[in-house]
Scaffold this motif. Structure first.
Motif, PDB file in Angstrom:
ATOM      1  N   LYS A   1       0.835  -1.198   0.000  1.00  0.00           N
ATOM      2  CA  LYS A   1       0.000   0.000   0.000  1.00  0.00           C
ATOM      3  C   LYS A   1       0.874   1.254   0.000  1.00  0.00           C
ATOM      4  CE  LYS A   1      -3.912  -2.109   2.475  1.00  0.00           C
ATOM      5  NZ  LYS A   1      -4.849  -1.969   3.606  1.00  0.00           N
ATOM      6  N   VAL A   2       0.423   2.251  -0.737  1.00  0.00           N
ATOM      7  CA  VAL A   2       1.107   3.550  -0.769  1.00  0.00           C
ATOM      8  C   VAL A   2       0.057   4.627  -0.524  1.00  0.00           C
ATOM      9  CG1 VAL A   2       2.656   5.072  -2.039  1.00  0.00           C
ATOM     10  CG2 VAL A   2       2.661   2.608  -2.534  1.00  0.00           C
ATOM     11  N   ALA A   3       0.220   5.393   0.535  1.00  0.00           N
ATOM     12  CA  ALA A   3      -0.756   6.416   0.922  1.00  0.00           C
ATOM     13  C   ALA A   3      -0.172   7.805   0.704  1.00  0.00           C
ATOM     14  CB  ALA A   3      -1.160   6.247   2.382  1.00  0.00           C
ATOM     15  N   PHE A   4      -1.019   8.712   0.230  1.00  0.00           N
ATOM     16  CA  PHE A   4      -0.618  10.092  -0.035  1.00  0.00           C
ATOM     17  C   PHE A   4      -1.514  11.036   0.762  1.00  0.00           C
ATOM     18  CE2 PHE A   4       0.384   7.553  -3.714  1.00  0.00           C
ATOM     19  CZ  PHE A   4       1.657   7.960  -4.079  1.00  0.00           C
TER      20      PHE A   4
ATOM     21  N   GLU B   1      11.621   3.945  -2.402  1.00  0.00           N
ATOM     22  CA  GLU B   1      10.434   4.686  -1.955  1.00  0.00           C
ATOM     23  C   GLU B   1       9.972   5.739  -2.963  1.00  0.00           C
ATOM     24  OE1 GLU B   1       7.307   5.136   0.748  1.00  0.00           O
ATOM     25  OE2 GLU B   1       8.937   3.677   0.801  1.00  0.00           O
ATOM     26  N   PRO B   2      10.866   6.594  -3.512  1.00  0.00           N
ATOM     27  CA  PRO B   2      10.388   7.593  -4.482  1.00  0.00           C
ATOM     28  C   PRO B   2       9.776   6.957  -5.727  1.00  0.00           C
ATOM     29  CG  PRO B   2      12.548   8.207  -3.636  1.00  0.00           C
ATOM     30  CD  PRO B   2      12.284   6.806  -3.172  1.00  0.00           C
ATOM     31  N   ALA B   3      10.399   5.892  -6.243  1.00  0.00           N
ATOM     32  CA  ALA B   3       9.872   5.238  -7.445  1.00  0.00           C
ATOM     33  C   ALA B   3       8.527   4.579  -7.161  1.00  0.00           C
ATOM     34  CB  ALA B   3      10.879   4.218  -7.967  1.00  0.00           C
ATOM     35  N   ARG B   4       8.397   4.005  -5.987  1.00  0.00           N
ATOM     36  CA  ARG B   4       7.137   3.367  -5.598  1.00  0.00           C
ATOM     37  C   ARG B   4       6.018   4.399  -5.531  1.00  0.00           C
ATOM     38  NH1 ARG B   4       7.813   0.170  -0.225  1.00  0.00           N
ATOM     39  NH2 ARG B   4       9.322  -0.897  -1.548  1.00  0.00           N
ATOM     40  N   ALA B   5       6.310   5.547  -4.941  1.00  0.00           N
ATOM     41  CA  ALA B   5       5.309   6.607  -4.853  1.00  0.00           C
ATOM     42  C   ALA B   5       4.942   7.123  -6.242  1.00  0.00           C
ATOM     43  CB  ALA B   5       5.834   7.749  -3.989  1.00  0.00           C
ATOM     44  N   GLN B   6       5.926   7.274  -7.111  1.00  0.00           N
ATOM     45  CA  GLN B   6       5.659   7.751  -8.468  1.00  0.00           C
ATOM     46  C   GLN B   6       4.790   6.755  -9.235  1.00  0.00           C
ATOM     47  OE1 GLN B   6       9.194   8.406 -10.806  1.00  0.00           O
ATOM     48  NE2 GLN B   6       8.111   9.502 -12.419  1.00  0.00           N
ATOM     49  N   TRP B   7       5.087   5.468  -9.096  1.00  0.00           N
ATOM     50  CA  TRP B   7       4.335   4.424  -9.788  1.00  0.00           C
ATOM     51  C   TRP B   7       2.888   4.413  -9.307  1.00  0.00           C
ATOM     52  CZ3 TRP B   7       1.676  -0.174  -9.024  1.00  0.00           C
ATOM     53  CH2 TRP B   7       1.645  -1.080 -10.084  1.00  0.00           C
ATOM     54  N   ALA B   8       2.704   4.475  -7.979  1.00  0.00           N
ATOM     55  CA  ALA B   8       1.352   4.448  -7.415  1.00  0.00           C
ATOM     56  C   ALA B   8       0.567   5.694  -7.814  1.00  0.00           C
ATOM     57  CB  ALA B   8       1.426   4.325  -5.896  1.00  0.00           C
ATOM     58  N   MET B   9       1.204   6.859  -7.760  1.00  0.00           N
ATOM     59  CA  MET B   9       0.493   8.085  -8.118  1.00  0.00           C
ATOM     60  C   MET B   9       0.132   8.091  -9.594  1.00  0.00           C
ATOM     61  SD  MET B   9      -1.023  10.854  -7.517  1.00  0.00           S
ATOM     62  CE  MET B   9      -0.821  10.776  -5.740  1.00  0.00           C
TER      63      MET B   9
END
Length: 488
Positions: free
Chosen positions: A331-334, A389-397
């Motif tokens: 899970k990735v939360a923003f 972490e940055p790549a994961r957030a970019q992929w999820a967003m």
């Protein structure tokens, strides 16, 4: 779980009304254990919901309990992520509580916790199918969103769901075996031979129809029988969360306990004698040996193989340890500066045809801020796990943007969590796959001498807080009623 539009709530069948997935049995809450006249010393391994409930009930009955937990926190797979200001942001683990999960609600009530609906009222969800965005309301027929053969298109989404999903739920409810010793029902064993995807294909459904019926973070390895078991006690229209974070429930139960909770203390070995249990614990302090009359083990079977047992666990349980598979979930939360999606009358929730969902935890915020959380199950979760972490957030967003365009402009911070990377979980949950229900029957939760087993993986309610709660109570009851001699 299948995306069930509001119009399916009151769909009629020739026999009776199907209210999508509200069949319930075992309506009474958890019974209290009678006061003991023979108090025992008990070690509970694991401070997740099953271990905490087991400890609470045993203490209430007069036993002496200490909990040993490998992590630096309590709660297990009930884990609320918080923003930099400490406010709840999203649930990394258990994120929804159906009203039909009555034992969980009983403990929420006992602890005096407030809840609120998971979904905001009056707003619409989104579906992403074949890269196209659809806004779901009572007029939407998802069968029109993909290229179905004429006979499937004529059935419509409601007809497909009824014929290939809800009719099996009806058969299970009619068998009246849920929460009884007759589970799993041998008369429905044919529904446990294939995974749901292969079962639907064997029924002649097209790949496009199968995609519709398995939208979202759907455990595609599940059998139709186990899926029916989940849906029979899952009221999608009445899902809730605990105000301030679901982790308030384990925290509240822990606060009621008298005995110690040893954190950062993984168990490496369990030795069973005729008159006692000894466990070897490692942690911040030197290696220690703890002794008790009995032990409740709530360690997920995905990691239990690391613990040395003497004597060894019985062959049936060792086979289960070798066979059990835990679902992958990341899970990735923003944290978002504004709930901009509400201007379009959208809830912030979406289901994708890629084994993923988007949630809007929507913790109360007077400043209009919000949260969007990307929830990926299955093998694609492993893709996320391989990223930093940055790549994961970019992929999820990137995926969130397809459902809620412009989301990236509102991001303030992000948090991610992989249950595969959690060394004390080894995955999100252990749900039976085809054939497991009958192969493992009578062995997965069976005590071994002075050792009792709990955890959602040992329960009919796999993957839910309800499963953890019921299993912890069951293990506590088994131990409480045992007649072995207490170690003095």
């Amino acid at each position: 779980m299948p995306l069930l539009p509001p119009k399916l709530k009151h769909m009629e069948s020739p026999k009776k009304k199907i209210v999508a997935c509200v069949g319930m049995s075992g309506l009474a809450g958890p019974p209290r254990l009678a006061p003991t006249t023979d108090p025992k010393t008990v070690i509970v391994v694991g401070a997740g919901m099953s271990g905490l409930v087991a400890a609470l009930e045993l203490e209430r009955a007069g036993h002496h309990v200490q909990i040993v937990e490998a992590r630096r926190r309590i709660g297990g797979r009930v884990h609320t992520q918080r923003a930099r200001d400490g406010a709840p942001m999203a649930e990394a683990g258990a994120g929804r509580i159906p009203r039909s999960h009555r034992w969980t609600w009983d403990y929420i009530g006992q602890m005096g916790l407030a809840t609120r609906p998971l979904y905001p009222a009056g707003l619409k969800n989104v579906a992403l199918i074949d890269g196209k965005r659809w806004i779901i309301d009572s007029k939407t027929d998802l069968a029109a969103t993909v290229d179905l053969p004429p006979e499937e298109k004529a059935m419509g989404y409601a007809g497909l769901i009824k014929t290939h999903v809800l009719d099996n739920v009806e058969k299970l409810l009619a068998a009246k075996v849920i929460d009884t010793p007759a589970w799993p029902p041998s008369a429905l064993a044919h529904l446990d031979r294939l995974c749901i995807v292969d079962h639907l294909a064997a029924q002649g459904l097209s790949p496009a129809a199968i995609k519709l019926l398995t939208l979202g973070a759907f455990p595609t390895a599940i059998s139709p029988l186990m899926l029916s078991r989940v849906l029979a006690t899952y009221d999608r229209e009445s899902l809730s969360v605990i105000e301030g974070g679901n982790d308030r429930l384990p925290a509240a139960i822990a606060a009621h306990l008298r005995g110690p909770i040893l954190l950062n203390s993984p168990v490496r070995a369990v030795v069973q004698f005729a008159d006692r249990i000894e466990i070897a614990v490692e942690g911040a302090r030197p290696k220690a040996v703890l002794t008790a009359d009995a032990l409740i083990c709530t360690i997920p079977f995905s990691v239990l193989g690391r613990v040395q047992f003497e004597p060894a666990l019985n062959p049936a349980k060792q086979q289960i340890l070798a066979e059990i598979r835990y679902t992958k979930a990341t899970k990735v939360a923003f944290k978002m500066s504004a709930r901009f999606w509400e201007s379009e009358q959208l809830s912030g929730f979406a289901q994708l045809d890629t084994g993923a969902e988007i949630w809007s935890p929507r913790w109360s915020a007077g400043d209009g801020s919000g949260v969007l959380q990307f929830y990926q199950q299955g093998e694609r979760a492993a893709e996320l796990d391989a990223m930093d972490e940055p790549a994961r957030a970019q992929w999820a967003m990137g995926h969130i943007e397809k459902a809620f365009p412009g989301a990236g402009r509102h991001v303030q911070e992000s948090r991610s969590y992989s249950w595969q990377h959690d060394p004390w979980a080894g995955g999100a949950y252990g749900i039976p796959q085809p054939g497991d229900l009958f192969r493992w029957q009578g062995n997965i939760a069976s005590p071994e001498g002075r050792i009792y087993f709990a955890g959602e993986h040992t329960s009919e309610y796999s993957a839910w807080i309800e499963g953890a709660v019921r299993s912890g109570h069951r293990a506590a009851t088994e131990l409480h009623e045992a007649t072995f001699e207490s170690h003095r």
